[in-house]
Write a protein that holds these residues in place. Structure first.
Motif, PDB file in Angstrom:
ATOM      1  N   THR A  47      13.195  -7.197  -1.712  1.00 34.31           N
ATOM      2  CA  THR A  47      11.750  -7.224  -1.487  1.00 34.31           C
ATOM      3  C   THR A  47      10.959  -7.442  -2.774  1.00 34.31           C
ATOM      4  OG1 THR A  47      12.071  -5.691   0.349  1.00 34.31           O
ATOM      5  CG2 THR A  47       9.831  -5.982  -0.431  1.00 34.31           C
ATOM      6  N   CYS A  48      11.022  -6.488  -3.680  1.00 34.78           N
ATOM      7  CA  CYS A  48      10.183  -6.498  -4.888  1.00 34.78           C
ATOM      8  C   CYS A  48      10.454  -7.700  -5.794  1.00 34.78           C
ATOM      9  CB  CYS A  48      10.406  -5.230  -5.710  1.00 34.78           C
ATOM     10  SG  CYS A  48      10.320  -3.700  -4.786  1.00 34.78           S
ATOM     11  N   LEU A  49      11.725  -7.998  -5.979  1.00 34.43           N
ATOM     12  CA  LEU A  49      12.103  -9.057  -6.917  1.00 34.43           C
ATOM     13  C   LEU A  49      12.399 -10.386  -6.236  1.00 34.43           C
ATOM     14  CD1 LEU A  49      14.441  -6.813  -9.083  1.00 34.43           C
ATOM     15  CD2 LEU A  49      12.219  -7.729  -9.781  1.00 34.43           C
ATOM     16  N   ALA A  50      12.339 -10.409  -4.916  1.00 31.85           N
ATOM     17  CA  ALA A  50      12.698 -11.613  -4.166  1.00 31.85           C
ATOM     18  C   ALA A  50      11.492 -12.348  -3.597  1.00 31.85           C
ATOM     19  CB  ALA A  50      13.659 -11.249  -3.039  1.00 31.85           C
ATOM     20  N   GLY A  51      10.297 -11.949  -4.025  1.00 30.70           N
ATOM     21  CA  GLY A  51       9.102 -12.618  -3.526  1.00 30.70           C
ATOM     22  C   GLY A  51       8.722 -12.199  -2.116  1.00 30.70           C
ATOM     23  N   GLN A  52       9.316 -11.135  -1.597  1.00 30.63           N
ATOM     24  CA  GLN A  52       9.058 -10.677  -0.233  1.00 30.63           C
ATOM     25  C   GLN A  52       8.194  -9.418  -0.196  1.00 30.63           C
ATOM     26  OE1 GLN A  52      10.077 -12.451   2.479  1.00 30.63           O
ATOM     27  NE2 GLN A  52      10.682 -13.924   0.931  1.00 30.63           N
ATOM     28  N   PHE A  53       7.527  -9.107  -1.300  1.00 28.50           N
ATOM     29  CA  PHE A  53       6.772  -7.853  -1.380  1.00 28.50           C
ATOM     30  C   PHE A  53       5.598  -7.813  -0.413  1.00 28.50           C
ATOM     31  CE2 PHE A  53       5.728 -10.679  -4.871  1.00 28.50           C
ATOM     32  CZ  PHE A  53       4.356 -10.853  -4.726  1.00 28.50           C
ATOM     33  N   GLY A  54       5.168  -8.927   0.099  1.00 26.00           N
ATOM     34  CA  GLY A  54       4.106  -8.948   1.105  1.00 26.00           C
ATOM     35  C   GLY A  54       4.514  -8.249   2.392  1.00 26.00           C
ATOM     36  N   LEU A  55       5.806  -8.034   2.578  1.00 26.82           N
ATOM     37  CA  LEU A  55       6.315  -7.329   3.749  1.00 26.82           C
ATOM     38  C   LEU A  55       6.348  -5.813   3.546  1.00 26.82           C
ATOM     39  CD1 LEU A  55       9.367  -9.667   4.467  1.00 26.82           C
ATOM     40  CD2 LEU A  55       7.103  -9.739   5.530  1.00 26.82           C
ATOM     41  N   CYS A  56       6.131  -5.362   2.327  1.00 30.95           N
ATOM     42  CA  CYS A  56       6.242  -3.945   1.975  1.00 30.95           C
ATOM     43  C   CYS A  56       4.979  -3.181   2.391  1.00 30.95           C
ATOM     44  CB  CYS A  56       6.452  -3.820   0.465  1.00 30.95           C
ATOM     45  SG  CYS A  56       6.426  -2.135  -0.147  1.00 30.95           S
ATOM     46  N   SER A  57       5.170  -2.047   3.068  1.00 33.50           N
ATOM     47  CA  SER A  57       4.023  -1.257   3.530  1.00 33.50           C
ATOM     48  C   SER A  57       3.232  -0.686   2.351  1.00 33.50           C
ATOM     49  CB  SER A  57       4.482  -0.142   4.457  1.00 33.50           C
ATOM     50  OG  SER A  57       5.373   0.727   3.787  1.00 33.50           O
ATOM     51  N   ARG A  58       3.897  -0.303   1.265  1.00 35.94           N
ATOM     52  CA  ARG A  58       3.168   0.229   0.102  1.00 35.94           C
ATOM     53  C   ARG A  58       2.319  -0.867  -0.537  1.00 35.94           C
ATOM     54  NH1 ARG A  58       8.339   3.273  -1.470  1.00 35.94           N
ATOM     55  NH2 ARG A  58       8.877   1.239  -2.280  1.00 35.94           N
ATOM     56  N   TYR A  59       2.872  -2.062  -0.651  1.00 34.64           N
ATOM     57  CA  TYR A  59       2.121  -3.191  -1.215  1.00 34.64           C
ATOM     58  C   TYR A  59       0.893  -3.496  -0.353  1.00 34.64           C
ATOM     59  CZ  TYR A  59       0.846  -7.931  -2.477  1.00 34.64           C
ATOM     60  OH  TYR A  59       0.130  -9.053  -2.845  1.00 34.64           O
ATOM     61  N   ARG A  60       1.088  -3.576   0.969  1.00 33.23           N
ATOM     62  CA  ARG A  60      -0.031  -3.893   1.862  1.00 33.23           C
ATOM     63  C   ARG A  60      -1.112  -2.824   1.803  1.00 33.23           C
ATOM     64  NH1 ARG A  60       4.191  -5.221   5.615  1.00 33.23           N
ATOM     65  NH2 ARG A  60       3.577  -3.381   6.808  1.00 33.23           N
ATOM     66  N   ALA A  61      -0.713  -1.551   1.740  1.00 30.84           N
ATOM     67  CA  ALA A  61      -1.692  -0.462   1.653  1.00 30.84           C
ATOM     68  C   ALA A  61      -2.482  -0.544   0.352  1.00 30.84           C
ATOM     69  CB  ALA A  61      -0.988   0.889   1.761  1.00 30.84           C
ATOM     70  N   ALA A  62      -1.813  -0.837  -0.748  1.00 30.46           N
ATOM     71  CA  ALA A  62      -2.496  -0.949  -2.040  1.00 30.46           C
ATOM     72  C   ALA A  62      -3.458  -2.135  -2.048  1.00 30.46           C
ATOM     73  CB  ALA A  62      -1.475  -1.083  -3.168  1.00 30.46           C
ATOM     74  N   GLU A  63      -3.053  -3.250  -1.470  1.00 28.39           N
ATOM     75  CA  GLU A  63      -3.921  -4.422  -1.415  1.00 28.39           C
ATOM     76  C   GLU A  63      -5.136  -4.163  -0.528  1.00 28.39           C
ATOM     77  OE1 GLU A  63      -3.584  -7.606  -3.144  1.00 28.39           O
ATOM     78  OE2 GLU A  63      -2.498  -6.073  -4.273  1.00 28.39           O
ATOM     79  N   GLU A  64      -4.931  -3.465   0.572  1.00 29.07           N
ATOM     80  CA  GLU A  64      -6.049  -3.126   1.457  1.00 29.07           C
ATOM     81  C   GLU A  64      -7.044  -2.216   0.733  1.00 29.07           C
ATOM     82  OE1 GLU A  64      -6.687  -0.554   5.474  1.00 29.07           O
ATOM     83  OE2 GLU A  64      -4.985  -1.926   5.459  1.00 29.07           O
ATOM     84  N   LEU A  65      -6.527  -1.258  -0.005  1.00 31.50           N
ATOM     85  CA  LEU A  65      -7.392  -0.361  -0.777  1.00 31.50           C
ATOM     86  C   LEU A  65      -8.189  -1.141  -1.825  1.00 31.50           C
ATOM     87  CD1 LEU A  65      -8.315   2.511  -1.433  1.00 31.50           C
ATOM     88  CD2 LEU A  65      -6.330   2.693  -2.955  1.00 31.50           C
ATOM     89  N   GLN A  66      -7.545  -2.073  -2.508  1.00 29.00           N
ATOM     90  CA  GLN A  66      -8.236  -2.898  -3.503  1.00 29.00           C
ATOM     91  C   GLN A  66      -9.322  -3.748  -2.850  1.00 29.00           C
ATOM     92  OE1 GLN A  66      -8.045  -2.802  -6.765  1.00 29.00           O
ATOM     93  NE2 GLN A  66      -6.463  -1.242  -6.687  1.00 29.00           N
ATOM     94  N   THR A  67      -9.040  -4.291  -1.682  1.00 29.35           N
ATOM     95  CA  THR A  67     -10.021  -5.105  -0.964  1.00 29.35           C
ATOM     96  C   THR A  67     -11.239  -4.268  -0.589  1.00 29.35           C
ATOM     97  OG1 THR A  67      -8.305  -6.555  -0.107  1.00 29.35           O
ATOM     98  CG2 THR A  67     -10.385  -6.527   1.096  1.00 29.35           C
TER      99      THR A  67
END
Length: 90
Positions: A47-67
């Protein structure tokens, strides 16, 4: 072609440093209310190193918070501009 790495991946004590291969020193800084989170090596690889981090729930939550934070700042700045315009018309 270089795969994108999750922007929230970094060393536990310094988020600006990360290993480009799965390593126990890599941590997740996406949601830091309890500090950086440990990421299993297999998750780092898939996930993290394979370019698939957009599928990660922690990544999505952090991006939503930033938005939401950006929208709130824009609203406050826009509200200030409206106030100035209204006051200048009085």
């Amino acid at each position: 072609m270089t795969k994108r790495v999750c922007p929230y991946l970094g060393a536990a004590d310094d988020p600006s440093i990360r290993f480009s291969v799965p390593d126990v020193a890599n941590s997740c800084h996406a949601i830091s209310s309890r500090g950086p989170a440990h990421i299993p090596l297999d998750s780092q690889a898939s996930t993290c190193l394979a370019g698939q981090f957009g599928l990660c729930s922690r990544y999505r939550a952090a991006e939503e918070l930033q938005t939401r934070r950006r929208a709130r700042r824009l609203f406050v700045a826009g509200g200030g501009l409206v106030t100035l315009v209204v006051l200048s018309l009085i």
